[in-house]
Design a protein around this motif. Structure first.
Motif, PDB file in Angstrom:
ATOM      1  N   PHE A 210      -0.325   8.996  -0.385  1.00  0.00           N
ATOM      2  CA  PHE A 210      -0.604   8.850   1.048  1.00  0.00           C
ATOM      3  C   PHE A 210      -0.296  10.153   1.788  1.00  0.00           C
ATOM      4  O   PHE A 210      -1.074  10.616   2.624  1.00  0.00           O
TER       5      PHE A 210
ATOM      6  N   GLN B 247       2.643   5.636  -4.347  1.00  0.00           N
ATOM      7  CA  GLN B 247       1.801   5.401  -3.175  1.00  0.00           C
ATOM      8  C   GLN B 247       2.166   6.335  -2.032  1.00  0.00           C
ATOM      9  O   GLN B 247       1.286   6.870  -1.340  1.00  0.00           O
TER      10      GLN B 247
ATOM     11  N   TRP C 116       0.803  -1.222   0.000  1.00  0.00           N
ATOM     12  CA  TRP C 116       0.000   0.000   0.000  1.00  0.00           C
ATOM     13  C   TRP C 116       0.837   1.273   0.000  1.00  0.00           C
ATOM     14  O   TRP C 116       0.413   2.271  -0.572  1.00  0.00           O
ATOM     15  N   ILE C 117       2.010   1.255   0.627  1.00  0.00           N
ATOM     16  CA  ILE C 117       2.847   2.461   0.646  1.00  0.00           C
ATOM     17  C   ILE C 117       4.304   2.110   0.326  1.00  0.00           C
ATOM     18  O   ILE C 117       5.232   2.682   0.878  1.00  0.00           O
TER      19      ILE C 117
ATOM     20  N   PHE D  42      -4.837   2.242  -2.989  1.00  0.00           N
ATOM     21  CA  PHE D  42      -3.382   2.183  -2.946  1.00  0.00           C
ATOM     22  C   PHE D  42      -2.868   0.878  -3.551  1.00  0.00           C
ATOM     23  O   PHE D  42      -1.792   0.850  -4.145  1.00  0.00           O
TER      24      PHE D  42
END
Length: 395
Positions: A321, A317, A311-312, A352
Motif C-alpha cells: 500500500f 499489505q 486490506w492493510i 490486497f
C-alpha cells in the motif's frame, strides 16, 4: 411502515498474470486475459444475467412497489464490455424501468480512501465519467469499496456533490443506537448515511446454506420474521440490506434455491403493508429526523471487527500500500495512459485481499477466486508488477 433499501455491490478486478522479476522492464502485459475472460463469462452465466432477468421480471410484476440499487465498479463495467456485453445491455434494461438506481463508487474498487482525498476523488471522478458514458446516469448517492467510510471520507464525498452514502452499521460505532435510522455526517450534515443491517445481511451471505445453523433452512417466511423481530419497537424507519450480487448464483448456486428464495422474499415484501421499497437517492427528499453519528476512523463490512485489516492489516499489505501511493506523483505527471490505467487497477481491494492472512486457511466467500498459494506469493507478484509500472510512469 419500514422502508427497505435493497443494494447490490458488483466488483470484479482485472486479475494479474504470473509476473516474475525477470519480466520487469521487459514485458508490460500484467493482466491474465484468460482468467479475466473465463471468470467474467462464468459470473455472467451463473449470476449477472439470470439475476438481472429475475429482477427485471419482478419489477415488471410489481412496477409501483419493487425498487433496488446497484454499485458497479468501473473495472467490472470494462470487463463486461470486453468479454460479455450482454450484461451491460441487461443493466440498461433495468435502469430504463425507472426502478433501479446506480450509485457512485470507485473506478477500480479502490481502497484509495484509506490513503487520501486526491487519489480517492480521482477514482470517483473517473467512475462518474464511465457511468455517464455507459448508462447516461449521474449518481447522487455513493457506495464506497466494501462500504469503507469515515467522517473524513464523508466530507470528501460531500465536497464532490454526493448527498447519500451507504456504509456499515458497525456495532462499536452505533453503541445503543439502531442502524434502522437515518444519520448524517457531523461536518457535512447534508450528507445522509444509510447504515447496513449486517446481521440480517449475514443471515443470507454467510448462513443461507449452512446446515449446522439452527435456523437452516432459511425460507422467505422465516426471513420476514427476522425482519419483524429486528424492529420490536415498530418505529425504526429503515432496513438497509446490502449484499455482493455474486451471492445470487455464484456464492450460492441455483440448485441451493437462492433464486427462489429472493423471488419469494420480494413477493412477500411487496404484499406486506408493513414494508415498502426505497432507493438511496429517495431519502434526500424525506423529512425523516436525521441524527448525527461520529465515525472518526474508517469502518467497513469486513468480519466482526468491521475494520480495514482485511486490506492493510499485515506487513505485506502495508508495504504494498505504501509503495503503491509513493508513485502517485508519477501518475499525475505521466502521459503514459496504459501505465496510468494499470496503476489505478492496482488499487483494487481484491489485490490486497489476496495478501491477507485474516482469512488464510479458511473458506470465505470473498476468496472464491483465490489464485495464489500464499499471501506472500500474492505480494511478490504484485510488487513485481508495481515496480514495472513505476518504470513506465517515469519514462
Amino acid at each position: 411502515m419500514n422502508k427497505i433499501c435493497f443494494h447490490f455491490q458488483i466488483s470484479q478486478p482485472y486479475r494479474l498474470r504470473t509476473y516474475r522479476f525477470f519480466d520487469i522492464n521487459q514485458n508490460h502485459d500484467y493482466f491474465d486475459d484468460y482468467q479475466n475472460h473465463y471468470l467474467t463469462q462464468r459470473l455472467a452465466e451463473r449470476c449477472y444475467l439470470p439475476a438481472n432477468k429475475m429482477m427485471l421480471e419482478l419489477i415488471r410484476k410489481y412496477p409501483d412497489q419493487f425498487k433496488l440499487s446497484f454499485s458497479l465498479s468501473g473495472s467490472s463495467i470494462m470487463l463486461f464490455k470486453n468479454y460479455c456485453p450482454e450484461v451491460i445491455e441487461s443493466f440498461k434494461e433495468l435502469i430504463a424501468t425507472g426502478n433501479v438506481e446506480i450509485t457512485g463508487s470507485t473506478f477500480t474498487h479502490s481502497i484509495a480512501a484509506l490513503h487520501g482525498k486526491e487519489a480517492f476523488l480521482e477514482q470517483v471522478r473517473k467512475q462518474e465519467e464511465l457511468l455517464a458514458e455507459t448508462f447516461g446516469v449521474k449518481p447522487v448517492s455513493f457506495c464506497n469499496t466494501e462500504v469503507i467510510y469515515s467522517d473524513e471520507i464523508g466530507e470528501w464525498l460531500g465536497d464532490a456533490g454526493y448527498r447519500v452514502v451507504l456504509t456499515e452499521g458497525a456495532r462499536h460505532i452505533l453503541g445503543w443506537k439502531s442502524p434502522s435510522y437515518l444519520y448524517c455526517n457531523p461536518y457535512q450534515t447534508d450528507v445522509r448515511l444509510l447504515l447496513r443491517t449486517y446481521r440480517l445481511c449475514d443471515d443470507i451471505t454467510l448462513r443461507f446454506n449452512d446446515q449446522n445453523w439452527d435456523q437452516y433452512p432459511l425460507t422467505a417466511d422465516k426471513y420476514l420474521r427476522f425482519l419483524d423481530n429486528s424492529n420490536l419497537s415498530g418505529d425504526a424507519p429503515f432496513i438497509n440490506l446490502f449484499w455482493d450480487y455474486e451471492t445470487i448464483g455464484e456464492h450460492y448456486t441455483e440448485d441451493t434455491g437462492i433464486f427462489d428464495f429472493f423471488k419469494s422474499l420480494i413477493a412477500q415484501m411487496v404484499n406486506n403493508p408493513n414494508y415498502s421499497f426505497i432507493t438511496p437517492k429517495e431519502v434526500i427528499d424525506l423529512e425523516t429526523t436525521v441524527s448525527t453519528i461520529h465515525i472518526p476512523w474508517p469502518i467497513s463490512c469486513s468480519g466482526e471487527e468491521k475494520d480495514t485489516n482485511e486490506w492493510i492489516g499485515n506487513e505485506l499489505q502495508q508495504e504494498a500500500f505504501q509503495q503503491l501511493f509513493k508513485i502517485e506523483d508519477l501518475y499525475q505527471k505521466s502521459t503514459n495512459e496504459e501505465a496510468k490505467l494499470s496503476w489505478l487497477r492496482l488499487q483494487g481491494a481484491d489485490h490486497f485481499n489476496f495478501m491477507s492472512s485474516k482469512w488464510f486457511g479458511h473458506r470465505f466467500v470473498k476468496r472464491n477466486f483465490e489464485v495464489y498459494a500464499s499471501p506472500y506469493q500474492a505480494f511478490i507478484n504484485y510488487m513485481n508488477v508495481l515496480n514495472d509500472i513505476k518504470i513506465q510512469l517515469e519514462q
